[in-house]
Motif scaffolding. Sequence first.
Motif, short mmCIF file in Angstrom:
data_model
loop_
_atom_site.label_atom_id
_atom_site.label_comp_id
_atom_site.label_asym_id
_atom_site.label_seq_id
_atom_site.Cartn_x
_atom_site.Cartn_y
_atom_site.Cartn_z
N ARG A 144 0.88 -1.17 0.00
CA ARG A 144 0.00 0.00 0.00
C ARG A 144 0.91 1.21 0.00
O ARG A 144 1.48 1.57 1.03
CB ARG A 144 -0.91 0.01 1.23
N ALA A 145 1.06 1.81 -1.16
CA ALA A 145 2.04 2.88 -1.28
C ALA A 145 1.71 3.76 -2.47
O ALA A 145 0.94 3.38 -3.36
CB ALA A 145 3.44 2.29 -1.46
N ALA A 146 2.29 4.94 -2.46
CA ALA A 146 2.15 5.86 -3.58
C ALA A 146 3.47 6.58 -3.78
O ALA A 146 4.16 6.93 -2.82
CB ALA A 146 1.03 6.87 -3.32
N ALA A 147 3.82 6.80 -5.04
CA ALA A 147 5.05 7.52 -5.35
C ALA A 147 4.92 8.97 -4.90
O ALA A 147 3.84 9.57 -4.99
CB ALA A 147 5.32 7.46 -6.85
N ILE A 148 6.00 9.54 -4.42
CA ILE A 148 5.99 10.92 -3.95
C ILE A 148 5.69 11.88 -5.10
O ILE A 148 4.94 12.83 -4.95
CB ILE A 148 7.35 11.27 -3.29
N TYR A 149 6.30 11.59 -6.25
CA TYR A 149 6.11 12.44 -7.43
C TYR A 149 5.32 11.67 -8.48
O TYR A 149 5.38 10.44 -8.54
CB TYR A 149 7.46 12.87 -8.01
N PRO A 150 4.59 12.36 -9.35
CA PRO A 150 3.87 11.67 -10.43
C PRO A 150 4.83 10.88 -11.30
O PRO A 150 5.95 11.33 -11.58
CB PRO A 150 3.22 12.82 -11.20
N VAL A 151 4.39 9.70 -11.74
CA VAL A 151 5.22 8.88 -12.61
C VAL A 151 5.03 9.36 -14.04
O VAL A 151 4.03 9.08 -14.69
CB VAL A 151 4.83 7.38 -12.48
N THR A 152 6.00 10.11 -14.52
CA THR A 152 5.93 10.63 -15.89
C THR A 152 6.55 9.68 -16.90
O THR A 152 6.24 9.75 -18.09
CB THR A 152 6.64 11.99 -15.98
N GLU A 153 7.45 8.81 -16.44
CA GLU A 153 8.10 7.84 -17.32
C GLU A 153 7.99 6.46 -16.67
O GLU A 153 8.81 6.09 -15.84
CB GLU A 153 9.57 8.20 -17.53
N PRO A 154 6.95 5.67 -17.02
CA PRO A 154 6.81 4.34 -16.42
C PRO A 154 8.04 3.48 -16.69
O PRO A 154 8.71 3.63 -17.71
CB PRO A 154 5.58 3.78 -17.13
N VAL A 155 8.32 2.60 -15.77
CA VAL A 155 9.45 1.68 -15.90
C VAL A 155 8.94 0.35 -16.45
O VAL A 155 8.01 -0.25 -15.89
CB VAL A 155 10.13 1.45 -14.54
N GLU A 156 9.55 -0.09 -17.53
CA GLU A 156 9.19 -1.40 -18.09
C GLU A 156 9.83 -2.50 -17.25
O GLU A 156 11.00 -2.39 -16.86
CB GLU A 156 9.67 -1.50 -19.53
N VAL A 157 9.07 -3.57 -16.99
CA VAL A 157 9.57 -4.69 -16.19
C VAL A 157 9.55 -5.96 -17.03
O VAL A 157 8.54 -6.29 -17.66
CB VAL A 157 8.71 -4.90 -14.92
N VAL A 158 10.67 -6.66 -17.05
CA VAL A 158 10.75 -7.97 -17.69
C VAL A 158 11.25 -8.97 -16.65
O VAL A 158 11.92 -8.60 -15.69
CB VAL A 158 11.68 -7.96 -18.92
N VAL A 159 10.90 -10.22 -16.85
CA VAL A 159 11.16 -11.25 -15.84
C VAL A 159 12.07 -12.34 -16.41
O VAL A 159 11.84 -12.81 -17.54
CB VAL A 159 9.84 -11.89 -15.36
N ALA A 160 13.05 -12.74 -15.63
CA ALA A 160 13.87 -13.89 -16.01
C ALA A 160 13.06 -15.16 -15.75
O ALA A 160 13.14 -15.76 -14.68
CB ALA A 160 15.17 -13.91 -15.20
N ALA A 161 12.25 -15.53 -16.72
CA ALA A 161 11.33 -16.65 -16.57
C ALA A 161 11.77 -17.80 -17.47
O ALA A 161 11.99 -17.60 -18.66
CB ALA A 161 9.91 -16.21 -16.94
N LEU A 162 11.84 -18.99 -16.89
CA LEU A 162 12.28 -20.16 -17.65
C LEU A 162 11.21 -21.26 -17.67
O LEU A 162 10.89 -21.78 -18.72
CB LEU A 162 13.58 -20.72 -17.05
N GLY A 163 10.67 -21.59 -16.53
CA GLY A 163 9.66 -22.64 -16.46
C GLY A 163 8.31 -22.17 -16.96
O GLY A 163 8.04 -20.97 -17.04
#
Length: 313
Positions: A144-163
């Motif tokens: 339960r959280a909120a960024a202090i500043y507005p997110v103007t540039e979202p961060v892309e997330v990729v996962v090291a997924a094998l199975g």
Amino acid sequence: MKIGLNATTLLGRASVADMAAHAAAAESAGFSGWWLAELPTGGFDALTALAVIGQSVEQMEIGTAVVPTFPRHPVMLAGQALTVQGSIRSKLSLGIGLSHQVMMAELGLADDKPIRHLREYLEVLMPLVTDGRVDADGETLTGRAAAIYPVTEPVEVVVAALGPQALRVAGRLASGTNLAWVGPLTIRDHIVPTITDAAEQADRPSPRVIATLPVGVTDDPAAAREVLTANTQMYMELPSYQAMFEREGVSSTGELGLFGSADEVTERIAHLAECGVTDFAASEFGLDADARAQTRELLTNLAAQHNAPNNAS
């Protein structure tokens, strides 16, 4: 398929200044991206390094490959990633992964029910790095959280997924996968169809498939494979990679190296694109200075061809 570099071999130098110079040179040479690993017990923080390295980069994507999830709460990781993204001019690719049981044991952490952990981790992380706010309750992770500043540039997330299960979670909740030590046949027959199907069912865009393999132009590929195998024995002992080696039909890391003449290496890299790789993060490998120079020359030429605007091949 875009051509970038995985610079994890630079960790042995323990010099962020050297890494920044390497990344700046990579951008000047036309590479699309530059990735760096974080070893759970290595005493090195990849995201902190990228905040510094990013000051030397104008447009080239930089990223982690990958940050282990168990040692870091997703709210804390989101805050760090957003801070890095806000401090650099280029795009951050946040690669995360479960790491390996033996490595987590060295930290006194149990990776009980890893797929549940991964799903709940992304359910907290993704809203924060994209919208700046999260309200999620899981069995093991709450956010339960909120960024202090507005997110103007979202961060892309990729996962090291094998199975299969991890790939399905990544396809539903993240932007793709970041792979190491996974061969082309396994990518074509296992990775791409599994993660793509999950993304389609979740009505998400086609996932990125970022793949790292050693690359070396050499007239003695057998020697290169022998040295690579000797230097990377630990990966052959990790169950998740063993499963990928079995799928690929190889018994050593050396067999996965893209070694040979310039034409042979070019052909093998092109095959990765045919198998569904969207971004190739080459790990440069050479037994001497001449081989390393030839390898960089070839990769630079390929980057010029593949990374041109509107070139999706």
